[in-house]
Scaffold this motif. Structure first.
Motif, PDB file in Angstrom:
ATOM      1  N   HIS A  50      13.351 -19.740  53.732  1.00 52.78           N
ATOM      2  CA  HIS A  50      12.729 -19.964  52.430  1.00 52.78           C
ATOM      3  C   HIS A  50      12.044 -18.679  51.972  1.00 52.78           C
ATOM      4  CE1 HIS A  50      13.317 -24.283  53.090  1.00 52.78           C
ATOM      5  NE2 HIS A  50      12.918 -24.036  54.322  1.00 52.78           N
ATOM      6  N   PRO A  51      12.262 -18.257  50.730  1.00 55.67           N
ATOM      7  CA  PRO A  51      11.564 -17.068  50.234  1.00 55.67           C
ATOM      8  C   PRO A  51      10.050 -17.242  50.346  1.00 55.67           C
ATOM      9  CG  PRO A  51      13.268 -17.769  48.696  1.00 55.67           C
ATOM     10  CD  PRO A  51      13.154 -18.841  49.733  1.00 55.67           C
ATOM     11  N   LEU A  52       9.364 -16.164  50.663  1.00 57.36           N
ATOM     12  CA  LEU A  52       7.936 -16.215  50.938  1.00 57.36           C
ATOM     13  C   LEU A  52       7.130 -16.849  49.821  1.00 57.36           C
ATOM     14  CD1 LEU A  52       5.525 -15.485  52.704  1.00 57.36           C
ATOM     15  CD2 LEU A  52       5.566 -13.211  51.702  1.00 57.36           C
ATOM     16  N   TRP A  53       7.422 -16.540  48.566  1.00 60.40           N
ATOM     17  CA  TRP A  53       6.610 -17.056  47.461  1.00 60.40           C
ATOM     18  C   TRP A  53       7.240 -18.260  46.787  1.00 60.40           C
ATOM     19  CZ3 TRP A  53       2.135 -15.484  48.384  1.00 60.40           C
ATOM     20  CH2 TRP A  53       1.903 -14.208  48.865  1.00 60.40           C
ATOM     21  N   SER A  54       8.152 -18.930  47.461  1.00 59.35           N
ATOM     22  CA  SER A  54       8.769 -20.125  46.886  1.00 59.35           C
ATOM     23  C   SER A  54       7.785 -21.291  46.921  1.00 59.35           C
ATOM     24  CB  SER A  54      10.027 -20.497  47.662  1.00 59.35           C
ATOM     25  OG  SER A  54       9.695 -20.919  48.965  1.00 59.35           O
ATOM     26  N   CYS A  55       8.059 -22.295  46.129  1.00 58.93           N
ATOM     27  CA  CYS A  55       7.230 -23.502  46.116  1.00 58.93           C
ATOM     28  C   CYS A  55       7.215 -24.148  47.494  1.00 58.93           C
ATOM     29  CB  CYS A  55       7.766 -24.470  45.053  1.00 58.93           C
ATOM     30  SG  CYS A  55       6.825 -26.002  44.948  1.00 58.93           S
ATOM     31  N   TRP A  56       8.369 -24.202  48.167  1.00 58.89           N
ATOM     32  CA  TRP A  56       8.447 -24.820  49.478  1.00 58.89           C
ATOM     33  C   TRP A  56       7.568 -24.074  50.480  1.00 58.89           C
ATOM     34  CZ3 TRP A  56       9.274 -24.482  54.597  1.00 58.89           C
ATOM     35  CH2 TRP A  56       9.551 -25.670  55.291  1.00 58.89           C
TER      36      TRP A  56
ATOM     37  N   ASP B  67      10.800  -9.976  56.615  1.00 59.24           N
ATOM     38  CA  ASP B  67      11.295  -9.439  55.339  1.00 59.24           C
ATOM     39  C   ASP B  67      11.020 -10.387  54.178  1.00 59.24           C
ATOM     40  OD1 ASP B  67      12.281  -7.150  56.639  1.00 59.24           O
ATOM     41  OD2 ASP B  67      14.145  -8.196  57.142  1.00 59.24           O
ATOM     42  N   ARG B  68       9.806 -10.906  54.120  1.00 60.35           N
ATOM     43  CA  ARG B  68       9.358 -11.808  53.058  1.00 60.35           C
ATOM     44  C   ARG B  68      10.158 -13.111  53.002  1.00 60.35           C
ATOM     45  NH1 ARG B  68       9.434  -6.775  51.023  1.00 60.35           N
ATOM     46  NH2 ARG B  68      11.291  -7.161  49.807  1.00 60.35           N
ATOM     47  N   VAL B  69      10.620 -13.553  54.159  1.00 66.21           N
ATOM     48  CA  VAL B  69      11.369 -14.803  54.256  1.00 66.21           C
ATOM     49  C   VAL B  69      10.769 -15.638  55.393  1.00 66.21           C
ATOM     50  CG1 VAL B  69      13.616 -15.844  54.765  1.00 66.21           C
ATOM     51  CG2 VAL B  69      13.486 -13.759  53.387  1.00 66.21           C
ATOM     52  N   LEU B  70      10.471 -16.910  55.105  1.00 69.89           N
ATOM     53  CA  LEU B  70      10.003 -17.851  56.116  1.00 69.89           C
ATOM     54  C   LEU B  70      11.242 -18.423  56.802  1.00 69.89           C
ATOM     55  CD1 LEU B  70       7.937 -19.743  57.506  1.00 69.89           C
ATOM     56  CD2 LEU B  70       8.128 -21.242  55.511  1.00 69.89           C
ATOM     57  N   LYS B  71      11.355 -18.173  58.105  1.00 72.93           N
ATOM     58  CA  LYS B  71      12.493 -18.659  58.882  1.00 72.93           C
ATOM     59  C   LYS B  71      12.002 -19.730  59.842  1.00 72.93           C
ATOM     60  CE  LYS B  71      14.899 -14.269  58.624  1.00 72.93           C
ATOM     61  NZ  LYS B  71      15.527 -13.170  59.374  1.00 72.93           N
ATOM     62  N   ILE B  72      12.703 -20.861  59.869  1.00 70.89           N
ATOM     63  CA  ILE B  72      12.332 -21.992  60.718  1.00 70.89           C
ATOM     64  C   ILE B  72      13.564 -22.430  61.507  1.00 70.89           C
ATOM     65  CG2 ILE B  72      11.476 -24.359  60.737  1.00 70.89           C
ATOM     66  CD1 ILE B  72      10.085 -23.784  58.104  1.00 70.89           C
TER      67      ILE B  72
END
Length: 159
Positions: A17-23, A100-105
């Protein structure tokens, strides 16, 4: 906390998920709520059957006769956990990362009869096979697979 988790995120799936996304913002809000409300309330439940019961209600897959220590409670990604029957867990989970500004789960699995001891860090995507043991202060790197029945230690872990 339970209600906030299910309203904001529902059942979480592995992904990015992109870092600044709503999620990601909702996920971060849950992280803060969990840290301030759930963790202090759950810490005394460590070593009792009530901690696994609570984790099941928020999405974790916890088998029978799993022993969880109280320091385990700062857990914002319960949907990513599979703790198999008879495992002993006293580690810190990191089922997510920001790269890299991405939330990885990604999921984490601790196999049947396996142990992750005190102050071990288990990163996302890792799999500790049945009967494996990770010594205290070990680091299980992301996407690492620890072989069944082996004893691991160090950071990163080595057999």
């Amino acid at each position: 906390v339970w209600l906030v988790k299910w309203i904001l995120l529902g059942r979480v799936k592995p992904g990015q998920h992109p870092l600044w996304s709503c999620w990601a913002c909702r996920w971060d809000y849950l992280y803060t709520i969990w840290q301030h409300w759930a963790a202090p309330a759950m810490t005394p439940l460590g070593g009792t059957p009530f901690l696994p019961m609570w984790l099941r209600t928020v999405g974790a897959n916890v088998g029978d006769n799993v022993v969880l220590h109280g320091n385990f409670v700062q857990l914002v990604d319960p949907d990513m956990l599979t703790l198999e029957t008879g495992s002993t867990v006293s580690c810190l989970f990191q089922a997510h990362s920001f790269e890299d500004r991405v939330l990885k789960i990604a999921p984490v699995r601790i196999g049947v009869g396996a142990s992750a001891m005190a102050q071990t860090v288990v990163m996302y995507g890792s799999n500790i096979d049945d009967g494996a043991t990770v010594a205290p202060h070990g680091v299980v790197m992301k996407n690492e697979h620890l072989t069944a029945g082996q004893y691991y230690r160090g950071g990163p872990c080595r057999a």
